[in-house]
Write a protein that holds these residues in place. Structure first.
Motif, PDB file in Angstrom:
ATOM      1  N   PRO A  74      54.491  31.945  34.262  1.00 15.85           N
ATOM      2  CA  PRO A  74      54.103  33.304  33.906  1.00 15.85           C
ATOM      3  C   PRO A  74      54.446  33.599  32.449  1.00 15.85           C
ATOM      4  CG  PRO A  74      56.169  33.363  35.099  1.00 15.85           C
ATOM      5  CD  PRO A  74      55.726  31.918  35.083  1.00 15.85           C
ATOM      6  N   TYR A  75      53.808  34.608  31.884  1.00 13.78           N
ATOM      7  CA  TYR A  75      54.128  35.015  30.521  1.00 13.78           C
ATOM      8  C   TYR A  75      55.466  35.760  30.538  1.00 13.78           C
ATOM      9  CZ  TYR A  75      52.402  39.534  32.170  1.00 13.78           C
ATOM     10  OH  TYR A  75      52.218  40.690  32.891  1.00 13.78           O
ATOM     11  N   MET A  76      56.074  35.865  29.359  1.00 15.01           N
ATOM     12  CA  MET A  76      57.392  36.480  29.282  1.00 15.01           C
ATOM     13  C   MET A  76      57.345  37.961  28.907  1.00 15.01           C
ATOM     14  SD  MET A  76      59.938  34.419  30.116  1.00 15.01           S
ATOM     15  CE  MET A  76      58.886  34.211  31.520  1.00 15.01           C
ATOM     16  N   THR A  77      56.652  38.292  27.815  1.00 18.37           N
ATOM     17  CA  THR A  77      56.696  39.679  27.349  1.00 18.37           C
ATOM     18  C   THR A  77      55.332  40.355  27.341  1.00 18.37           C
ATOM     19  OG1 THR A  77      56.515  39.002  25.024  1.00 18.37           O
ATOM     20  CG2 THR A  77      58.733  39.246  25.923  1.00 18.37           C
ATOM     21  N   LEU A 285      60.625  18.590  17.738  1.00 15.27           N
ATOM     22  CA  LEU A 285      61.774  19.401  17.330  1.00 15.27           C
ATOM     23  C   LEU A 285      61.445  20.888  17.344  1.00 15.27           C
ATOM     24  CD1 LEU A 285      64.662  19.655  16.179  1.00 15.27           C
ATOM     25  CD2 LEU A 285      63.664  19.355  13.890  1.00 15.27           C
ATOM     26  N   GLU A 286      60.258  21.243  16.916  1.00 16.61           N
ATOM     27  CA  GLU A 286      59.925  22.654  16.733  1.00 16.61           C
ATOM     28  C   GLU A 286      59.343  23.323  17.978  1.00 16.61           C
ATOM     29  OE1 GLU A 286      57.425  22.628  13.280  1.00 16.61           O
ATOM     30  OE2 GLU A 286      59.044  21.895  11.979  1.00 16.61           O
ATOM     31  N   ALA A 287      59.155  22.558  19.058  1.00 19.09           N
ATOM     32  CA  ALA A 287      58.616  23.145  20.290  1.00 19.09           C
ATOM     33  C   ALA A 287      59.593  24.163  20.876  1.00 19.09           C
ATOM     34  CB  ALA A 287      58.330  22.049  21.311  1.00 19.09           C
ATOM     35  N   LYS A 288      59.032  25.242  21.405  1.00 18.75           N
ATOM     36  CA  LYS A 288      59.843  26.294  22.033  1.00 18.75           C
ATOM     37  C   LYS A 288      59.268  26.605  23.406  1.00 18.75           C
ATOM     38  CE  LYS A 288      61.190  28.642  17.714  1.00 18.75           C
ATOM     39  NZ  LYS A 288      60.664  27.632  16.791  1.00 18.75           N
ATOM     40  N   ASN A 289      60.113  27.135  24.280  1.00 19.88           N
ATOM     41  CA  ASN A 289      59.653  27.602  25.590  1.00 19.88           C
ATOM     42  C   ASN A 289      60.523  28.782  26.006  1.00 19.88           C
ATOM     43  OD1 ASN A 289      58.148  27.759  27.909  1.00 19.88           O
ATOM     44  ND2 ASN A 289      59.227  26.126  28.972  1.00 19.88           N
ATOM     45  N   PRO A 290      60.106  30.004  25.670  1.00 16.71           N
ATOM     46  CA  PRO A 290      60.940  31.184  25.918  1.00 16.71           C
ATOM     47  C   PRO A 290      61.348  31.322  27.391  1.00 16.71           C
ATOM     48  CG  PRO A 290      59.059  31.748  24.549  1.00 16.71           C
ATOM     49  CD  PRO A 290      58.837  30.347  25.034  1.00 16.71           C
ATOM     50  N   LEU A 411      61.747  34.163  36.553  1.00 14.52           N
ATOM     51  CA  LEU A 411      61.106  34.343  35.252  1.00 14.52           C
ATOM     52  C   LEU A 411      60.596  35.772  35.075  1.00 14.52           C
ATOM     53  CD1 LEU A 411      59.256  30.941  34.838  1.00 14.52           C
ATOM     54  CD2 LEU A 411      60.918  31.901  33.234  1.00 14.52           C
ATOM     55  N   TYR A 412      60.284  36.445  36.175  1.00 12.17           N
ATOM     56  CA  TYR A 412      59.850  37.848  36.079  1.00 12.17           C
ATOM     57  C   TYR A 412      61.000  38.721  35.578  1.00 12.17           C
ATOM     58  CZ  TYR A 412      55.836  36.235  38.745  1.00 12.17           C
ATOM     59  OH  TYR A 412      54.719  35.554  39.164  1.00 12.17           O
TER      60      TYR A 412
END
Length: 422
Positions: A74-77, A285-290, A411-412
């Motif tokens: 799911p999306y975060m924000t 290195l620069e990958a992100k996963n909030p 995650l919600y």
């Protein structure tokens, strides 16, 4: 519909599938748009945990030389985060424009008894958007399971990637790991390239059998092929095959194995997508996963992690050992269809204090009093605060400089906190 909020409500109010899962509805919907999903290259990713992290590492690396679509959930924000190209989320205007074009066909199908759910409509938006924006490749994360997930209408994906397999959504996917594996193996099509996170025994056999049945090629590795150099609170560093001293900002031991899975895929396709070794090292290195072991405050230290099942909560508990702290304060809520007994047992065994709260606007959310009773019976130092933002502020204000606050369970819930904290 006048503004973005109206469009958001329109799609959200489509609800869940309900009843029997089938691909018929989204097939009919996208057939009216000449099947954009079959006109783009797709790397399709299924698994219980690690899908989002693996997808982000692959997409971020490929995007150094290519136009890469990424679909995660799911999306975060904000819902736009689910659909992005080279790190830029779909704009409100593009999102609304595609819904305007989908609305008529959606409602015609409704009349015929083919109700496309929220996720099916979101999937349709994604495939249309990526096709019309002419992406070089789309990295698409499965929403739920594999076989009957709405993303699984691609005839010839470039690759099928399978991350971890553990028990989750057992009401839909099956009661055993073999049943769940069979469901996720449904994304493997004829003559596929299949990339596997390490698996054992009968679960491993499911994927090898499926590969043989579909004349597909398996790419796999064993955990002992990885040399872990650093597994710290701010950075992972490891060597894997020809890649020495790979570093990632996605932390936790489990993320090293996700990274190795991503590297297998990237290495296989590096010539096809014109990647240099420098692209690969920087992309990883620069990958992100909030929302996955994300440090959102340093004073006090606050980690958020959307762990909500056995495998994920075990990974979280293991990762917390990398932090030195006086007291561990946990903020927590969980959906009632998860393996909450195991999760509660694990958290109460490591926490000094737990703050239980509610997940907002979710029909699967736990009744707060019931959840509070379950947790307090295991850890007397448990309090209940209904409003999750008030609960978050409580943990932030009561933690001392050397304490660690961890928010987890859904995650919600993490999405609510990240929206508030942004």
């Amino acid at each position: 519909m006048k503004n973005f909020d109206d469009y958001y409500k329109y799609i959200i109010n489509r609800g869940s599938t309900g009843g029997k899962h089938t691909l018929d509805k989204i097939r009919l919907l996208l057939a009216g748009f000449d099947n954009p999903q079959d006109k783009i290259k797709v790397i399709h990713i299924a698994g219980t945990n690690g899908k989002g992290s693996t997808a982000n590492m692959i997409a971020n690396t490929l995007s150094r030389k290519n136009k890469v679509g990424l679909f995660t959930s799911p999306y975060m924000t904000k819902i736009n985060e689910a659909i992005s190209i080279n790190g830029a989320d779909i704009s409100d205007e593009d999102f609304m424009n595609i819904i305007d074009r989908l609305k008529g066909p959606i409602e015609e199908l409704d009349k015929k008894g083919y109700h496309n759910s929220y996720f099916e409509v979101l999937t349709a938006i994604m495939y249309i958007y990526f096709y019309e924006k002419n992406v070089d490749v789309a990295v698409v994360e499965v929403g739920l399971g594999g076989s009957l997930d709405s993303t699984n209408i691609i005839k010839n994906p470039l690759a099928a990637v399978i991350t971890t397999i553990s028990k989750d959504h057992i009401q839909i996917l099956g009661n055993s790991l073999v049943e769940i594996a069979n469901n996720k193996a449904g994304i493997i099509k004829n003559n596929s390239q299949v990339f596997l996170y390490p698996k054992e025994g009968e679960v491993r056999k499911v994927f090898y059998d499926k590969a043989e049945e579909t004349s597909s090629q398996i790419h796999a590795f064993f955990k002992d092929e990885i040399d872990i150099i650093k597994n710290g609170p701010d950075l992972n560093e490891f060597s894997f095959r020809s890649y020495k001293n790979i570093r990632t900002n996605l932390i936790g031991n489990h993320q090293i194995y996700n990274a190795a899975t991503a590297l297998m895929v990237i290495d296989f396709f590096k010539d096809k997508f014109n990647l240099t070794d420098e692209d690969i090292y920087k992309g990883m290195l620069e990958a992100k996963n909030p929302g996955r072991l994300q440090l959102i405050s340093t004073n006090p230290r606050i980690l958020v992690d959307g762990s909500h099942n056995k495998e994920a909560i075990d990974a979280l508990a293991s990762s917390i050992k990398n932090y030195n702290y006086d007291k561990l304060i946990v903020g927590f809520s969980i959906l009632e269809d998860k393996d909450y007994t195991y999760v509660i047992d694990k958290l109460t065994s490591i926490a000094d204090e737990i703050v239980v709260t509610e997940i907002t606007e979710n029909p699967r959310a736990f009744e707060l009093d019931k959840l509070y009773s379950l947790v307090k019976s295991k850890l007397p130092n448990t309090i209940s605060i209904k409003d999750n933002i008030e609960a978050f502020e409580y943990t932030k204000n009561t933690a001392n400089e050397n304490d660690l606050v961890v928010w987890c369970g859904s995650l919600y819930l993490i999405g609510d906190i990240l929206r508030y904290n942004s």
